[in-house]
Design a protein around this motif. Structure first.
Motif, PDB file in Angstrom:
ATOM      1  N   SER A   8       0.839  -1.196   0.000  1.00 44.92           N
ATOM      2  CA  SER A   8       0.000   0.000   0.000  1.00 44.92           C
ATOM      3  C   SER A   8       0.877   1.250   0.000  1.00 44.92           C
ATOM      4  O   SER A   8       1.859   1.324   0.743  1.00 44.92           O
ATOM      5  CB  SER A   8      -0.914   0.011   1.227  1.00 44.92           C
ATOM      6  N   SER A  59      -2.227   2.803  -7.779  1.00 45.92           N
ATOM      7  CA  SER A  59      -3.354   3.610  -8.267  1.00 45.92           C
ATOM      8  C   SER A  59      -2.863   4.869  -8.973  1.00 45.92           C
ATOM      9  O   SER A  59      -3.496   5.362  -9.911  1.00 45.92           O
ATOM     10  CB  SER A  59      -4.269   3.993  -7.099  1.00 45.92           C
ATOM     11  N   GLN A 112     -11.294   2.452  -7.244  1.00 52.70           N
ATOM     12  CA  GLN A 112     -11.479   1.791  -5.960  1.00 52.70           C
ATOM     13  C   GLN A 112     -12.862   2.076  -5.386  1.00 52.70           C
ATOM     14  O   GLN A 112     -13.415   1.263  -4.655  1.00 52.70           O
ATOM     15  CB  GLN A 112     -10.396   2.257  -4.976  1.00 52.70           C
ATOM     16  N   ASP A 142      -9.084  -1.070 -10.573  1.00 50.21           N
ATOM     17  CA  ASP A 142      -8.329  -0.802  -9.351  1.00 50.21           C
ATOM     18  C   ASP A 142      -9.037  -1.474  -8.175  1.00 50.21           C
ATOM     19  O   ASP A 142     -10.119  -1.046  -7.771  1.00 50.21           O
ATOM     20  CB  ASP A 142      -8.237   0.718  -9.129  1.00 50.21           C
ATOM     21  N   GLU A 143      -8.433  -2.530  -7.666  1.00 51.71           N
ATOM     22  CA  GLU A 143      -9.002  -3.311  -6.552  1.00 51.71           C
ATOM     23  C   GLU A 143     -10.467  -3.665  -6.814  1.00 51.71           C
ATOM     24  O   GLU A 143     -11.351  -3.357  -6.017  1.00 51.71           O
ATOM     25  CB  GLU A 143      -8.873  -2.533  -5.235  1.00 51.71           C
ATOM     26  N   SER A 156     -12.140  -6.255  -3.933  1.00 46.65           N
ATOM     27  CA  SER A 156     -11.807  -6.099  -2.512  1.00 46.65           C
ATOM     28  C   SER A 156     -12.991  -6.377  -1.601  1.00 46.65           C
ATOM     29  O   SER A 156     -12.815  -6.711  -0.431  1.00 46.65           O
ATOM     30  CB  SER A 156     -11.282  -4.682  -2.260  1.00 46.65           C
ATOM     31  N   GLU A 183     -15.506 -13.519  -6.647  1.00 51.76           N
ATOM     32  CA  GLU A 183     -14.207 -13.067  -7.131  1.00 51.76           C
ATOM     33  C   GLU A 183     -13.731 -13.953  -8.269  1.00 51.76           C
ATOM     34  O   GLU A 183     -13.196 -13.465  -9.279  1.00 51.76           O
ATOM     35  CB  GLU A 183     -13.202 -13.071  -5.984  1.00 51.76           C
ATOM     36  N   SER A 205      -4.346  -5.031  -7.659  1.00 53.70           N
ATOM     37  CA  SER A 205      -4.996  -5.857  -6.641  1.00 53.70           C
ATOM     38  C   SER A 205      -3.983  -6.376  -5.629  1.00 53.70           C
ATOM     39  O   SER A 205      -2.802  -6.557  -5.934  1.00 53.70           O
ATOM     40  CB  SER A 205      -5.706  -7.050  -7.299  1.00 53.70           C
ATOM     41  N   HIS A 206      -4.499  -6.584  -4.394  1.00 48.51           N
ATOM     42  CA  HIS A 206      -3.742  -7.272  -3.350  1.00 48.51           C
ATOM     43  C   HIS A 206      -4.210  -8.725  -3.205  1.00 48.51           C
ATOM     44  O   HIS A 206      -3.596  -9.511  -2.484  1.00 48.51           O
ATOM     45  CB  HIS A 206      -3.930  -6.581  -1.994  1.00 48.51           C
ATOM     46  N   ARG A 207      -5.341  -9.046  -3.845  1.00 46.60           N
ATOM     47  CA  ARG A 207      -5.967 -10.348  -3.634  1.00 46.60           C
ATOM     48  C   ARG A 207      -5.192 -11.436  -4.373  1.00 46.60           C
ATOM     49  O   ARG A 207      -4.905 -11.327  -5.565  1.00 46.60           O
ATOM     50  CB  ARG A 207      -7.411 -10.314  -4.106  1.00 46.60           C
TER      51      ARG A 207
END
Length: 578
Positions: A409, A414, A442, A521-522, A525, A532, A553-555
């Motif tokens: 982060s 972004s 987001q 963007d994400e 989330s 998903e 993404s962080h996923r």
């Protein structure tokens, strides 16, 4: 703070008609003042001379050019007619100013809102939402006083004062020269007092902005304040800000009243000086009574506009301060206001070349159109002020590829999307992008209206079949397109709002064809694993259709579904693999 800002004519065309019609009515009113003063002076002379010892019985030139008592009805009728014309012209000026104020405020608000609508979401102009609301609300409403009080007097000062001074000069050169000598005293006082007024008014306006921001902050965080028992402290803070605003308002009023007193005093002394010279010559029989009365009746009319324009200016300074901020807001939309140098961007020169289709607005930024339809960063760097926050970054997304952008982060993922969309300018390096972009941020960014209207946002007419297909693909087969949403998309869950936003970007991408890049963007989330997986499958299908797909993404599920993962930090980017 200027008494008159030429930008008003540029951004509010209605103000031109106010000044034009006001000038014409001001000329009519001035001619009526001359006629009324002349008729009244001659009527008084016709009545007064017989009382002085018979018509023509006065000594010297006192009776020169006087009318006889038999001509009195003509003089009275002419005076009454001139008075009616003067009153109608004054009423017309007030009506034109009042209606013009409404139109001017509407035009300025529209121009300011267009500027806000076209600015970059990454703007850094320092204006909070509360400050903008105060400026466009109460601030512009204060222009009513400017147009209803100040503008008519300004027009009269420019139109009536020169004509009346010339009339006095022709009637009595001595009085006219005296007026020319003493008249500049009043503008000098106005300038000095105006400088003091500007200082106190600017502080009052800044305090009002702080009060608005404090109130908005307290309302926005009320739930958190209640949880931690700090609501009373915020109440005390707002009360202190309110007291400070009251104190500064009283200072503005004190300066306003003082300015009115000083201007009236200067005007009174100037009139008295001329009246003494006229009276002395009348007593000595060196001046006709009718002409002397005409000059004395005109003298107050000469000084009234300049005195009243000063008082009206001080009463309308809040509107002037707000209009100055509105002008800055309008002019700051490109360049400093948005943080984007559109002149340096060959793509942004054509507003149809690259489009942020999620919001339906043209984008700009330091970028070029990739001939092969790819998304490509080449040693791209992005700075905030003097500090680089992203880069150098080098990677590409070819048509048919599904690439995930990952990193901690704050690394600037972004921000890179913002550079692609034209919201953020590059400070170094280069980027290429397809001619068209479809984007999901987001935040869902839903609006009040139907689900279909939100999915087809920006389209002239929604395609019902395409809307249905987009909702089904995004995992919302059960959500009807005609369902009404409240303000900010109220009425659906966070996950549903996110999927509606995904459906919106899919709708736009399909509307423009396979060459459109898809940026998200994400996007997952707020989604569960099953949903998903469905979204990832839809993104995979979009890539296979021939479009570049870039997802921040962080996923882990999204990273696993991608063809390639690009991992970046705040200082660099590295190409990774699945």
């Amino acid at each position: 703070m200027k008494p008159f800002d030429p930008r008003l004519l540029r951004y509010a065309s209605a103000s031109r008609s106010v000044f034009l019609l006001g000038g014409m009515l001001g000329l009519v009113r001035t001619l009526a003042i001359l006629a009324w003063s002349w008729c009244l002076a001659q009527a008084i002379t016709a009545v007064a001379l017989p009382a002085l010892g018979g018509f023509g019985g006065a000594a010297g030139r006192v009776a020169e050019g006087a009318f006889t008592p038999e001509q009195l009805p003509f003089l009275i009728g002419g005076g009454l007619l001139a008075l009616c014309v003067r009153s109608l012209a004054a009423w017309g000026m007030d009506a034109v100013a009042a209606r013009g104020a409404v139109r001017v405020k509407t035009q300025l608000r529209a121009a300011a809102l267009d500027a806000l609508d076209g600015r970059s979401p990454e703007r850094s102009d320092g204006r909070s939402d509360a400050e903008l609301a105060t400026t466009l609300g109460r601030g512009l409403d204060a222009l009513d006083g400017y147009f209803s009080g100040y503008v008519p007097q300004l027009v009269l000062t420019l139109v009536a004062t020169p004509i009346l001074v010339v009339a006095v000069l022709l009637a009595d050169p001595i009085s006219g020269i005296t007026v020319l000598i003493v008249f500049p005293i009043i503008p000098v006082f106005m300038i000095l007092i105006g400088m003091a007024t500007q200082a106190v008014q600017d502080r009052q306006w800044a305090q009002l902005q702080r009060l608005s921001s404090s109130f908005l902050d307290a309302v926005s965080g009320l739930a958190t304040l209640k949880i931690f028992g700090r609501e009373r402290r915020q109440s005390a803070r707002i009360a202190a800000e309110t007291e400070e605003y009251r104190s500064r308002t009283m200072k503005v009023l004190r300066v306003t009243f003082l300015s009115g007193f000083v201007l009236d005093l200067a005007g009174t002394f100037s009139i008295a000086l001329v009246a003494v010279t006229v009276g002395t010559r009348l007593v000595n029989g060196e001046f006709p009574l009718g002409l002397g009365l005409f000059v004395l009746l005109l003298l107050p009319e000469v000084f009234i506009p300049i005195r009243q324009v000063g008082a009206a200016f001080h009463a309308s300074t809040e509107g002037l301060a707000a209009s100055g901020e509105v002008f800055s807001l309008i002019e700051g939309n490109a360049g400093a206001g948005s943080g984007i140098d559109t002149a340096a961007d060959p793509v942004a020169a054509d507003p149809t070349a690259v489009t942020d289709l999620s919001a339906g607005a043209p984008v700009s930024g330091a970028s070029t159109v990739a001939p092969d339809g790819a998304v490509r960063f080449s040693a791209a760097r992005i700075a905030r002020g003097d500090r680089d926050v992203v880069g150098p970054v080098s990677f590409s997304v070819s048509p048919g590829e599904f690439v995930a952008l990952a990193g901690p982060s704050g690394a600037g993922k972004s921000t890179l999307l913002g550079a692609l969309l034209g919201f953020v300018p590059l400070s170094g390096g280069a980027l290429e992008r397809p001619a068209e972009l479809a984007w999901t941020g987001q935040r869902a960014g839903l609006l009040q209206g139907t689900v279909a209207a939100n999915v087809a946002l920006g389209a002239e007419q929604a395609d019902a079949d395409r809307v249905r297909r987009a909702l089904d693909t995004a995992g919302l087969p059960e959500l009807p397109g005609d369902r009404e949403l409240g303000a900010a998309g109220a009425g659906v869950s966070g996950g549903q709002a996110q999927r509606i936003a995904i459906a919106r970007s899919l709708y736009r991408a399909w509307s423009l064809g396979p060459g459109t890049a898809l940026l998200l963007d994400e996007p997952t989330s707020a989604l569960d694993r099953a949903t998903e997986a469905r979204v990832c499958a839809a993104l995979r299908a979009e890539a296979e259709s021939g479009r570049p797909v870039l997802v921040v993404s962080h996923r882990q599920a999204v990273l696993d579904a991608a063809d390639r993962v690009e991992r970046i930090t705040a200082a660099t980017a590295q190409e990774g693999t699945r």
